[in-house]
Design a protein around this motif. Structure first.
Motif, PDB file in Angstrom:
ATOM      1  N   PHE A  24      55.954  29.295  38.891  1.00  0.00           N
ATOM      2  CA  PHE A  24      55.724  28.615  40.163  1.00  0.00           C
ATOM      3  C   PHE A  24      56.520  29.292  41.265  1.00  0.00           C
ATOM      4  CE2 PHE A  24      56.941  25.610  43.457  1.00  0.00           C
ATOM      5  CZ  PHE A  24      55.712  25.076  43.812  1.00  0.00           C
ATOM      6  N   SER A  25      55.886  29.466  42.423  1.00  0.00           N
ATOM      7  CA  SER A  25      56.572  30.033  43.581  1.00  0.00           C
ATOM      8  C   SER A  25      56.079  29.337  44.847  1.00  0.00           C
ATOM      9  CB  SER A  25      56.302  31.535  43.683  1.00  0.00           C
ATOM     10  OG  SER A  25      56.802  32.058  44.897  1.00  0.00           O
ATOM     11  N   PHE A  26      57.023  28.875  45.662  1.00  0.00           N
ATOM     12  CA  PHE A  26      56.697  28.326  46.967  1.00  0.00           C
ATOM     13  C   PHE A  26      57.431  29.124  48.029  1.00  0.00           C
ATOM     14  CE2 PHE A  26      58.035  25.797  50.605  1.00  0.00           C
ATOM     15  CZ  PHE A  26      56.806  25.433  51.124  1.00  0.00           C
ATOM     16  N   SER A  27      56.726  29.437  49.097  1.00  0.00           N
ATOM     17  CA  SER A  27      57.358  30.140  50.213  1.00  0.00           C
ATOM     18  C   SER A  27      56.650  29.755  51.505  1.00  0.00           C
ATOM     19  CB  SER A  27      57.290  31.659  50.014  1.00  0.00           C
ATOM     20  OG  SER A  27      55.935  32.094  49.949  1.00  0.00           O
ATOM     21  N   ILE A  28      57.335  29.981  52.616  1.00  0.00           N
ATOM     22  CA  ILE A  28      56.714  29.800  53.928  1.00  0.00           C
ATOM     23  C   ILE A  28      56.036  31.117  54.296  1.00  0.00           C
ATOM     24  CG2 ILE A  28      57.120  29.299  56.357  1.00  0.00           C
ATOM     25  CD1 ILE A  28      57.544  26.911  54.551  1.00  0.00           C
ATOM     26  N   SER A  29      54.723  31.099  54.335  1.00  0.00           N
ATOM     27  CA  SER A  29      53.982  32.340  54.615  1.00  0.00           C
ATOM     28  C   SER A  29      53.885  32.620  56.108  1.00  0.00           C
ATOM     29  CB  SER A  29      52.583  32.263  54.005  1.00  0.00           C
ATOM     30  OG  SER A  29      51.858  31.173  54.532  1.00  0.00           O
ATOM     31  N   ALA A  30      54.037  31.573  56.909  1.00  0.00           N
ATOM     32  CA  ALA A  30      54.028  31.743  58.363  1.00  0.00           C
ATOM     33  C   ALA A  30      54.888  30.652  58.977  1.00  0.00           C
ATOM     34  CB  ALA A  30      52.605  31.670  58.913  1.00  0.00           C
ATOM     35  N   THR A  31      55.785  31.021  59.832  1.00  0.00           N
ATOM     36  CA  THR A  31      56.688  30.054  60.452  1.00  0.00           C
ATOM     37  C   THR A  31      56.095  29.493  61.739  1.00  0.00           C
ATOM     38  OG1 THR A  31      57.837  31.694  61.799  1.00  0.00           O
ATOM     39  CG2 THR A  31      58.651  31.361  59.548  1.00  0.00           C
ATOM     40  N   LYS A  32      56.670  28.416  62.203  1.00  0.00           N
ATOM     41  CA  LYS A  32      56.240  27.811  63.466  1.00  0.00           C
ATOM     42  C   LYS A  32      56.412  28.797  64.624  1.00  0.00           C
ATOM     43  CE  LYS A  32      56.761  23.529  66.125  1.00  0.00           C
ATOM     44  NZ  LYS A  32      56.954  24.123  67.440  1.00  0.00           N
ATOM     45  N   GLU A  33      57.471  29.595  64.517  1.00  0.00           N
ATOM     46  CA  GLU A  33      57.711  30.594  65.553  1.00  0.00           C
ATOM     47  C   GLU A  33      56.618  31.662  65.550  1.00  0.00           C
ATOM     48  OE1 GLU A  33      61.016  28.181  64.963  1.00  0.00           O
ATOM     49  OE2 GLU A  33      60.028  29.430  63.449  1.00  0.00           O
ATOM     50  N   GLN A  34      56.143  32.009  64.336  1.00  0.00           N
ATOM     51  CA  GLN A  34      55.096  33.027  64.236  1.00  0.00           C
ATOM     52  C   GLN A  34      53.731  32.511  64.678  1.00  0.00           C
ATOM     53  OE1 GLN A  34      55.766  33.832  60.066  1.00  0.00           O
ATOM     54  NE2 GLN A  34      56.731  35.805  60.489  1.00  0.00           N
ATOM     55  N   THR A  35      53.426  31.274  64.280  1.00  0.00           N
ATOM     56  CA  THR A  35      52.098  30.732  64.587  1.00  0.00           C
ATOM     57  C   THR A  35      52.032  30.076  65.955  1.00  0.00           C
ATOM     58  OG1 THR A  35      52.601  28.554  63.637  1.00  0.00           O
ATOM     59  CG2 THR A  35      51.740  30.245  62.135  1.00  0.00           C
ATOM     60  N   GLY A  36      53.188  29.667  66.447  1.00  0.00           N
ATOM     61  CA  GLY A  36      53.222  28.961  67.717  1.00  0.00           C
ATOM     62  C   GLY A  36      52.919  27.486  67.609  1.00  0.00           C
ATOM     63  N   SER A  37      52.633  27.023  66.374  1.00  0.00           N
ATOM     64  CA  SER A  37      52.266  25.606  66.237  1.00  0.00           C
ATOM     65  C   SER A  37      52.828  24.926  64.997  1.00  0.00           C
ATOM     66  CB  SER A  37      50.748  25.454  66.236  1.00  0.00           C
ATOM     67  OG  SER A  37      50.178  26.204  65.170  1.00  0.00           O
ATOM     68  N   ALA A  38      52.880  25.640  63.859  1.00  0.00           N
ATOM     69  CA  ALA A  38      53.230  24.954  62.608  1.00  0.00           C
ATOM     70  C   ALA A  38      53.773  25.920  61.572  1.00  0.00           C
ATOM     71  CB  ALA A  38      52.003  24.246  62.044  1.00  0.00           C
ATOM     72  N   ASN A  39      54.618  25.383  60.674  1.00  0.00           N
ATOM     73  CA  ASN A  39      54.999  26.102  59.458  1.00  0.00           C
ATOM     74  C   ASN A  39      53.860  25.986  58.451  1.00  0.00           C
ATOM     75  OD1 ASN A  39      57.758  26.811  60.205  1.00  0.00           O
ATOM     76  ND2 ASN A  39      58.211  24.628  60.003  1.00  0.00           N
ATOM     77  N   VAL A  40      53.583  27.057  57.719  1.00  0.00           N
ATOM     78  CA  VAL A  40      52.512  27.060  56.724  1.00  0.00           C
ATOM     79  C   VAL A  40      53.081  27.557  55.394  1.00  0.00           C
ATOM     80  CG1 VAL A  40      50.237  27.935  56.094  1.00  0.00           C
ATOM     81  CG2 VAL A  40      50.789  27.505  58.498  1.00  0.00           C
ATOM     82  N   GLY A  41      53.018  26.704  54.393  1.00  0.00           N
ATOM     83  CA  GLY A  41      53.549  27.058  53.083  1.00  0.00           C
ATOM     84  C   GLY A  41      52.489  27.641  52.166  1.00  0.00           C
ATOM     85  N   LYS A  42      52.956  28.375  51.170  1.00  0.00           N
ATOM     86  CA  LYS A  42      52.060  28.990  50.187  1.00  0.00           C
ATOM     87  C   LYS A  42      52.625  28.759  48.796  1.00  0.00           C
ATOM     88  CE  LYS A  42      52.375  33.430  49.401  1.00  0.00           C
ATOM     89  NZ  LYS A  42      52.307  34.903  49.536  1.00  0.00           N
ATOM     90  N   ILE A  43      51.768  28.417  47.833  1.00  0.00           N
ATOM     91  CA  ILE A  43      52.205  28.306  46.453  1.00  0.00           C
ATOM     92  C   ILE A  43      51.396  29.264  45.580  1.00  0.00           C
ATOM     93  CG2 ILE A  43      53.012  25.924  46.654  1.00  0.00           C
ATOM     94  CD1 ILE A  43      50.478  25.009  45.243  1.00  0.00           C
ATOM     95  N   VAL A  44      52.076  29.813  44.574  1.00  0.00           N
ATOM     96  CA  VAL A  44      51.446  30.608  43.526  1.00  0.00           C
ATOM     97  C   VAL A  44      51.893  29.989  42.210  1.00  0.00           C
ATOM     98  CG1 VAL A  44      51.262  32.871  42.435  1.00  0.00           C
ATOM     99  CG2 VAL A  44      51.506  32.700  44.930  1.00  0.00           C
ATOM    100  N   THR A  45      50.954  29.669  41.332  1.00  0.00           N
ATOM    101  CA  THR A  45      51.337  28.976  40.110  1.00  0.00           C
ATOM    102  C   THR A  45      50.222  29.009  39.068  1.00  0.00           C
ATOM    103  OG1 THR A  45      52.184  26.867  39.225  1.00  0.00           O
ATOM    104  CG2 THR A  45      50.474  26.727  40.922  1.00  0.00           C
ATOM    105  N   SER A  46      50.612  28.868  37.827  1.00  0.00           N
ATOM    106  CA  SER A  46      49.680  28.508  36.766  1.00  0.00           C
ATOM    107  C   SER A  46      49.331  27.030  36.941  1.00  0.00           C
ATOM    108  CB  SER A  46      50.344  28.719  35.403  1.00  0.00           C
ATOM    109  OG  SER A  46      49.652  28.008  34.388  1.00  0.00           O
ATOM    110  N   VAL A  47      48.132  26.624  36.535  1.00  0.00           N
ATOM    111  CA  VAL A  47      47.781  25.206  36.613  1.00  0.00           C
ATOM    112  C   VAL A  47      48.497  24.389  35.539  1.00  0.00           C
ATOM    113  CG1 VAL A  47      45.544  25.637  37.688  1.00  0.00           C
ATOM    114  CG2 VAL A  47      45.701  25.481  35.176  1.00  0.00           C
ATOM    115  N   HIS A  48      49.218  25.073  34.640  1.00  0.00           N
ATOM    116  CA  HIS A  48      49.942  24.381  33.570  1.00  0.00           C
ATOM    117  C   HIS A  48      51.448  24.324  33.822  1.00  0.00           C
ATOM    118  CE1 HIS A  48      46.343  24.162  31.049  1.00  0.00           C
ATOM    119  NE2 HIS A  48      46.058  25.343  31.571  1.00  0.00           N
ATOM    120  N   MET A  49      51.849  24.506  35.063  1.00  0.00           N
ATOM    121  CA  MET A  49      53.260  24.395  35.414  1.00  0.00           C
ATOM    122  C   MET A  49      53.650  22.938  35.595  1.00  0.00           C
ATOM    123  SD  MET A  49      55.015  27.161  35.460  1.00  0.00           S
ATOM    124  CE  MET A  49      56.426  26.647  36.426  1.00  0.00           C
TER     125      MET A  49
END
Length: 211
Positions: A24-49
């Motif tokens: 499992f991995s969670f990270s912010i793929s785009a920050t509010k500063e980058q998008t101008g509006s919102a933080n956007v998170g991203k997850i990468v995972t097996s469905v069995h985590m």
């Protein structure tokens, strides 16, 4: 007031994962500063985590995928039973408990709830519990382990036995702080088309007031 119990493993970047599977991995793929509006998170995972359900397609190429299983399977009355004094769980062990009229059984085993550690061995679930549970009317078996089969198993005998008897599988629930007894279970999978399983947010609600 009836109490809610969260029995879900928290999803963190340092949680243990099945050897060879996608961690499992969670990270912010785009920050509010980058998008101008919102933080956007991203997850990468097996469905069995973490806390998850297995669809039959996980171990049977002809089995149903997760979106094909009725969601009612994962919602409703459930019985938590403590089998932690047994290293091997078979129908003789289960005969000690009154399972009459129970559709969902959750096993609290001797395996400690430690999401950061992947165990080398698990308490053994004998495949012959499947016909016993089915005869009682059970449609869902939940366990506080990463699998209903031994870590090294390739044949997945208990997975297949449960499936053959119409019993679905919920794994990696956290029951160390939950007293045995009757609860209402909600453990809904994501509606992932074609998936062999899904992470769930599993919760229990006490059937008695102030418990």
């Amino acid at each position: 007031m009836k109490k809610w119990h969260d029995i879900t493993q928290p999803l963190t970047n340092n949680m243990a994962h099945w050897p060879g599977d996608t961690p499992f991995s969670f990270s912010i793929s785009a920050t509010k500063e980058q998008t101008g509006s919102a933080n956007v998170g991203k997850i990468v995972t097996s469905v069995h985590m973490g806390t998850h359900v297995d669809a039959p397609f996980h171990f049977d190429n002809n089995g149903k995928t997760i979106e094909q299983i009725p969601i009612s399977t994962y919602v409703g009355p459930a019985l938590v039973i403590d089998v932690s004094r047994f290293s091997s769980i078979n129908s003789t062990v289960l005969e000690e408990f009154n399972l009459g009229g129970i559709k969902r059984v959750l096993l609290r085993t001797s395996l400690p709830n430690n999401p950061s550690y992947f165990p080398k061995e698990l308490p053994y679930l004998d495949p012959e519990i499947a016909p016993y549970l089915a005869a009682k009317g059970v449609i869902l078996l939940g366990v506080d382990m990463p699998s209903v089969d031994p870590i090294t198993s390739k044949s997945l005998d208990t997975h297949h036995a449960l499936h053959h008897h119409g019993i679905h599988i919920l794994e990696n629930i956290m029951l160390d702080e939950v007293e045995p007894g009757n609860y209402e279970l909600i453990a809904l999978p994501l509606r992932i088309i074609g998936a062999d399983g899904s992470p769930v947010r599993a919760i229990l609600r006490s059937m008695e007031e102030n418990s």
